[in-house]
Design a protein around this motif. Structure first.
Motif, PDB file in Angstrom:
ATOM      1  N   LYS A 170       0.824  -1.196   0.000  1.00 52.76           N
ATOM      2  CA  LYS A 170       0.000   0.000   0.000  1.00 52.76           C
ATOM      3  C   LYS A 170       0.866   1.256   0.000  1.00 52.76           C
ATOM      4  N   ALA A 216       3.123   4.104  -7.247  1.00 52.42           N
ATOM      5  CA  ALA A 216       2.734   3.382  -8.468  1.00 52.42           C
ATOM      6  C   ALA A 216       3.962   2.920  -9.247  1.00 52.42           C
ATOM      7  N   GLY A 258       5.292  -0.416  -8.777  1.00 54.23           N
ATOM      8  CA  GLY A 258       5.494  -0.581  -7.336  1.00 54.23           C
ATOM      9  C   GLY A 258       5.175  -1.980  -6.847  1.00 54.23           C
ATOM     10  N   GLU A 259       4.029  -2.524  -7.316  1.00 51.82           N
ATOM     11  CA  GLU A 259       3.616  -3.835  -6.803  1.00 51.82           C
ATOM     12  C   GLU A 259       4.557  -4.953  -7.266  1.00 51.82           C
ATOM     13  N   HIS A 288      -4.960  -1.024  -9.968  1.00 43.56           N
ATOM     14  CA  HIS A 288      -3.916  -1.439  -9.043  1.00 43.56           C
ATOM     15  C   HIS A 288      -4.019  -2.931  -8.775  1.00 43.56           C
ATOM     16  N   PRO A 300      -1.810   4.263  -5.210  1.00 45.02           N
ATOM     17  CA  PRO A 300      -1.004   3.326  -6.001  1.00 45.02           C
ATOM     18  C   PRO A 300      -1.471   2.978  -7.430  1.00 45.02           C
TER      19      PRO A 300
END
Lengths: 362, 141
Positions: free
Chosen positions: A296, A300, A307-308, B85, B118
């Motif tokens: 979280k 991004a 990011g993930e 996301h 995000p």
């Protein structure tokens, strides 16, 4: 000799003559438990094992009424908790003992880490333990979806989508887990199969191996105990002395589980709706919270990487390094007195705690 | 090649072939078959006169959720409701007048542009047509 003892001895001789069981009894008996100020940690693995047995027993009972499909899952769990006699208790015991099992597996893991019990010759005991931890988390992840409630539905969407971010194999893995492109009834059926057949089969095999290693190699002694002369060491037999103490502790743990199940019954929540917005407060089980919170916080994009993707690859590499601890710890710890490994472990715990608490506060 | 290495080669090859012939069908079985989906191009999403200004709702577009919004100015917009996301379903926040994802606090403006949090990409756009009073949501041409 009492009559009962005579019958017991007779039975033993009868079996021994046919199956030659004495070597097995000797194998059980050969292990001794060292007594020192860290002895209490020896009990943690046993507690996790006991809670696993509670899971198996309560899980078998739940399977008798649970319906693993999109239309029936939520209603069947509601039926278990509201109509079936003691169904509320069985379901609550299953949920509570699952959470306690995860907790004790973590305690067991960190206690073996800090006492450096993973060192030669117990490298593979650690590795099998790590895989068991991964399977326990798999149990938790798949079991969470089964009541088919809103919270679990979105947590599963997020969780499986995160797996999709794994480079190369991510997308096929996601489809394989979901049983399609999206989280649907097909996912529920698949998770059910994974939860009650695939993971239990793997878990039982690995657990057998893990326990065999422990039994074969005996209990680990912390270095300061190992250095003591033999006459200054206190030991007592594993079988039956330690096992009896274990049993007493298991009884206490069972009481705690029952207390929690009765006074804090596990909630069912709202039924999942595939066409409803995610409500506020979506979160995974507490043991995934630190990863969830970290993801979280990641922006991004970090440079040119999503990011993930960075998060998931990072956690994957950390997990791999943790599994291989016995093979690199010596290299950085040198003679064994360096504090580096302890600092890494403490750092890990602090990171997990901070992220978990943060996840619940935000 | 002596007799022993020939036998080893033959047995290893046989074993690998056997493993392949077992694993291939099992792995193929695990891969879910593609279920053909009725091709949805347009869906009716209710009456414009009953849709309040500054509000949003989720519409079923085949098997995909689409968020239909009526902005402050009264115009309609439709966007994919799946957060870019991690796949959660977004919602319209009347207080922020923006689209919000509850899972990780991602924000999009009413055109679907990712503006904070995000989400890495904007939301896919859909077309909104008014046929009389009826709202039709369609794929972008």
């Amino acid at each position: 000799m009492g009559k009962r003892r005579r019958i017991g001895l007779g039975l033993y001789r009868w079996l021994d003559a046919r199956f030659h069981i004495t070597p097995f009894i000797d194998f059980m008996r050969h292990k001794y438990v060292p007594v020192h100020r860290h002895t209490v940690w020896y009990y943690m693995g046993g507690v996790a094992l006991f809670l696993f047995l509670v899971q198996v027993a309560s899980g078998i009972l739940l399977v008798l009424y649970y319906q693993p499909n999109q239309d029936g899952a939520y209603d069947s769990v509601r039926f278990i908790t509201t109509k079936v006699q003691f169904g509320w208790l069985v379901r609550s015991v299953h949920s509570w003992s699952a959470n306690l099992m995860v907790f004790f597996v973590f305690v067991h893991m960190f206690s073996t880490f800090f006492t450096r019990a993973f060192r030669k010759p117990r490298e593979l005991t650690w590795v099998t333990g790590f895989v068991l931890l991964a399977l326990v988390l798999g149990f938790g992840f798949t079991g969470y979806l089964l009541p088919w409630n809103e919270l679990a539905y979105f947590a599963t969407k997020v969780g499986t989508d995160i797996m999709g971010a794994v480079p190369l194999i991510g997308e096929p893995l996601k489809v394989l887990l979901r049983g399609g492109e999206d989280v649907t009834g097909a996912t529920l059926t698949r998770f059910y199969a994974i939860h009650i057949a695939i993971i239990p089969a793997l878990f039982t095999m690995l657990l057998g191996l893990h326990l065999l290693f422990v039994q074969r190699q005996g209990m680990h002694e912390p270095e300061y105990v190992a250095r003591l002369p033999k006459e200054r060491k206190t030991m007592f037999p594993f079988f039956p002395n330690f096992l009896l103490r274990d049993t007493l502790l298991w009884l206490l743990v069972l009481n705690v589980v029952l207390y929690l199940a009765v006074f804090f019954p596990w909630e069912l929540g709202e039924e999942a709706d595939l066409f409803a917005s995610a409500p506020e407060g979506i979160r995974p089980e507490w043991y995934f919270m630190f990863m969830f919170q970290t993801l979280k916080l990641l922006p991004a994009h970090v440079l040119f990487i999503e990011g993930e993707v960075l998060g998931i690859v990072g956690f994957g590499l950390m997990g791999l390094a943790w599994m291989l601890v016995p093979f690199w710890e010596r290299a950085i710890a040198g003679d064994g007195r360096a504090r580096w490994p302890t600092l890494i472990g403490v750092g890990g715990i602090v990171f997990i705690l901070v992220m978990t608490i943060w996840g619940y506060l935000v | 090649m002596d007799r022993r290495s020939f036998t080893n080669f033959f047995l290893t090859g046989g074993l690998l072939g056997w493993l392949g012939s077992v694993l291939y069908p099992v792995i193929s079985y695990l891969r879910p078959p593609h279920v053909p989906e009725a091709d949805v191009n347009v869906v009716k999403a209710g009456l414009a006169s009953e849709f309040p200004v500054n509000s949003g709702q989720i519409v079923k577009f085949g098997r995909k959720p689409v968020i239909l919004i009526r902005t402050d100015t009264g115009s309609f917009r439709a966007l994919s409701a799946t957060c870019t996301h991690l796949d959660c379903i977004v919602q319209y926040r009347t207080d922020l007048k923006q689209i919000w994802c509850a899972c990780h606090n991602g924000l999009y403006d009413t055109t679907g542009r990712n503006i904070s949090g995000p989400p890495p990409r904007p939301l896919e756009q859909y077309q909104v047509n008014l046929v009389g009073d009826e709202i039709h949501v369609a794929r972008m041409a």
